[in-house]
Design a protein around this motif. Structure first.
Motif, mmCIF file in Angstrom:
data_model
loop_
_atom_site.group_PDB
_atom_site.id
_atom_site.type_symbol
_atom_site.label_atom_id
_atom_site.label_comp_id
_atom_site.label_asym_id
_atom_site.label_seq_id
_atom_site.Cartn_x
_atom_site.Cartn_y
_atom_site.Cartn_z
ATOM 1 N N PRO A 216 -4.875 7.037 1.506
ATOM 2 C CA PRO A 216 -3.569 7.330 2.188
ATOM 3 C C PRO A 216 -2.369 6.387 1.436
ATOM 4 O O PRO A 216 -2.793 5.361 0.694
ATOM 5 N N THR A 217 -1.168 6.807 1.793
ATOM 6 C CA THR A 217 -0.212 6.230 1.132
ATOM 7 C C THR A 217 -0.289 4.971 1.939
ATOM 8 O O THR A 217 -0.480 4.717 2.831
ATOM 9 N N ILE A 218 0.571 3.921 1.465
ATOM 10 C CA ILE A 218 0.624 2.528 2.073
ATOM 11 C C ILE A 218 1.575 2.691 3.385
ATOM 12 O O ILE A 218 0.974 2.136 4.506
ATOM 13 N N LYS A 219 2.273 3.680 3.440
ATOM 14 C CA LYS A 219 3.097 4.135 4.562
ATOM 15 C C LYS A 219 2.078 4.606 5.751
ATOM 16 O O LYS A 219 2.185 4.233 6.893
ATOM 17 N N LYS A 220 1.102 5.622 5.432
ATOM 18 C CA LYS A 220 0.463 6.080 6.214
ATOM 19 C C LYS A 220 -0.789 5.057 6.454
ATOM 20 O O LYS A 220 -1.317 5.176 7.743
ATOM 21 N N ALA A 221 -1.323 4.413 5.706
ATOM 22 C CA ALA A 221 -2.243 3.241 6.042
ATOM 23 C C ALA A 221 -1.646 2.413 7.058
ATOM 24 O O ALA A 221 -2.429 1.795 7.946
ATOM 25 N N ARG A 222 -0.602 1.913 6.867
ATOM 26 C CA ARG A 222 0.108 0.948 8.026
ATOM 27 C C ARG A 222 0.245 1.932 9.264
ATOM 28 O O ARG A 222 -0.111 1.004 10.224
ATOM 29 N N LYS A 223 0.444 3.086 9.427
ATOM 30 C CA LYS A 223 0.606 3.855 10.486
ATOM 31 C C LYS A 223 -0.849 3.858 11.287
ATOM 32 O O LYS A 223 -0.779 3.436 12.396
ATOM 33 N N ILE A 224 -1.807 4.027 10.532
ATOM 34 C CA ILE A 224 -3.169 4.261 10.918
ATOM 35 C C ILE A 224 -3.667 2.895 11.511
ATOM 36 O O ILE A 224 -4.203 2.686 12.685
ATOM 37 N N SER A 225 -3.292 1.831 10.809
ATOM 38 C CA SER A 225 -3.567 0.493 11.058
ATOM 39 C C SER A 225 -3.026 0.076 12.388
ATOM 40 O O SER A 225 -3.458 -0.445 13.305
ATOM 41 N N LYS A 226 -1.706 0.524 12.458
ATOM 42 C CA LYS A 226 -0.658 0.262 13.928
ATOM 43 C C LYS A 226 -1.400 0.930 15.016
ATOM 44 O O LYS A 226 -1.751 0.447 16.178
ATOM 45 N N VAL A 227 -1.879 2.325 14.876
ATOM 46 C CA VAL A 227 -2.371 2.939 15.953
ATOM 47 C C VAL A 227 -3.764 2.201 16.308
ATOM 48 O O VAL A 227 -4.032 2.094 17.447
ATOM 49 N N LEU A 228 -4.378 1.875 15.494
ATOM 50 C CA LEU A 228 -5.561 1.147 15.606
ATOM 51 C C LEU A 228 -5.704 -0.500 16.080
ATOM 52 O O LEU A 228 -6.621 -0.918 16.690
ATOM 53 N N GLY A 229 -4.262 -0.862 16.033
ATOM 54 C CA GLY A 229 -4.274 -2.291 16.398
ATOM 55 C C GLY A 229 -4.944 -3.185 15.786
ATOM 56 O O GLY A 229 -5.430 -4.337 16.034
ATOM 57 N N ALA A 230 -4.879 -2.890 14.429
ATOM 58 C CA ALA A 230 -5.616 -3.580 13.390
ATOM 59 C C ALA A 230 -4.856 -3.992 12.183
ATOM 60 O O ALA A 230 -3.846 -3.217 12.018
ATOM 61 N N THR A 231 -5.015 -4.839 11.395
ATOM 62 C CA THR A 231 -4.532 -5.165 10.037
ATOM 63 C C THR A 231 -4.924 -4.033 9.123
ATOM 64 O O THR A 231 -5.878 -3.628 9.155
ATOM 65 N N LEU A 232 -4.095 -3.908 8.038
ATOM 66 C CA LEU A 232 -4.529 -3.330 6.905
ATOM 67 C C LEU A 232 -5.959 -3.727 6.234
ATOM 68 O O LEU A 232 -6.788 -2.900 5.780
ATOM 69 N N GLU A 233 -6.030 -5.248 6.133
ATOM 70 C CA GLU A 233 -7.069 -5.586 5.614
ATOM 71 C C GLU A 233 -8.361 -5.232 6.579
ATOM 72 O O GLU A 233 -9.621 -5.158 5.781
ATOM 73 N N GLU A 234 -8.210 -5.275 7.800
ATOM 74 C CA GLU A 234 -9.517 -4.765 8.611
ATOM 75 C C GLU A 234 -9.750 -3.350 8.394
ATOM 76 O O GLU A 234 -10.899 -3.074 8.551
ATOM 77 N N VAL A 235 -8.818 -2.465 8.329
ATOM 78 C CA VAL A 235 -9.075 -0.963 8.156
ATOM 79 C C VAL A 235 -9.431 -0.736 6.936
ATOM 80 O O VAL A 235 -10.428 0.160 6.662
ATOM 81 N N PHE A 236 -8.881 -1.256 5.912
ATOM 82 C CA PHE A 236 -9.077 -0.933 4.649
ATOM 83 C C PHE A 236 -9.322 -2.179 3.541
ATOM 84 O O PHE A 236 -8.599 -2.533 2.720
ATOM 85 N N PRO A 237 -10.467 -2.901 3.988
ATOM 86 C CA PRO A 237 -10.811 -4.121 3.347
ATOM 87 C C PRO A 237 -10.826 -3.996 1.722
ATOM 88 O O PRO A 237 -10.496 -4.774 1.062
ATOM 89 N N GLU A 238 -11.704 -3.155 1.287
ATOM 90 C CA GLU A 238 -11.816 -3.067 -0.256
ATOM 91 C C GLU A 238 -10.529 -2.829 -0.774
ATOM 92 O O GLU A 238 -10.375 -3.165 -2.049
ATOM 93 N N GLU A 239 -9.748 -1.873 -0.397
ATOM 94 C CA GLU A 239 -8.535 -1.533 -1.116
ATOM 95 C C GLU A 239 -7.521 -2.712 -1.090
ATOM 96 O O GLU A 239 -6.721 -2.793 -1.987
ATOM 97 N N VAL A 240 -7.540 -3.184 0.168
ATOM 98 C CA VAL A 240 -6.490 -4.477 0.020
ATOM 99 C C VAL A 240 -6.989 -5.666 -0.952
ATOM 100 O O VAL A 240 -6.103 -6.094 -1.556
ATOM 101 N N GLN A 241 -8.153 -5.653 -1.277
ATOM 102 C CA GLN A 241 -8.658 -6.934 -2.222
ATOM 103 C C GLN A 241 -8.339 -6.214 -3.803
ATOM 104 O O GLN A 241 -7.995 -7.031 -4.357
ATOM 105 N N LYS A 242 -8.688 -5.079 -3.798
ATOM 106 C CA LYS A 242 -8.035 -4.554 -5.060
ATOM 107 C C LYS A 242 -6.784 -4.669 -5.420
ATOM 108 O O LYS A 242 -6.386 -5.129 -6.540
#
Length: 70
Positions: A40-66
């Motif tokens: 996902p784009t960063i914008k979509k990743a943020r939307k997904i994270s928001k819906v899940l009530g989680a941080t980007l790091e929680e939802v996409f841990p490997e990508e955030v680290q990269k």
């Protein structure tokens, strides 16, 4: 791309349908992201994270680290 969308949905009793609806994304696109076939784009990743009530790091841990290492 590995993500924890299904895991977080299950833990928080959120359906993938809710993620689709609340992000305004196409069903096929969200399932592609959930299955790791699309990045996902960063914008979509943020939307997904928001819906899940989680941080980007929680939802996409490997990508955030990269991204941090780059």
């Amino acid at each position: 791309m590995n993500n924890r969308i299904r895991e977080i949905c299950k833990a928080k009793n959120i359906t993938i349908s809710k993620v689709i609806k609340d992000t305004g994304s196409a069903k096929s696109y969200i399932y592609s992201v959930v299955n790791g076939d699309s990045v996902p784009t960063i914008k979509k990743a943020r939307k997904i994270s928001k819906v899940l009530g989680a941080t980007l790091e929680e939802v996409f841990p490997e990508e955030v680290q990269k991204t941090i290492k780059s």
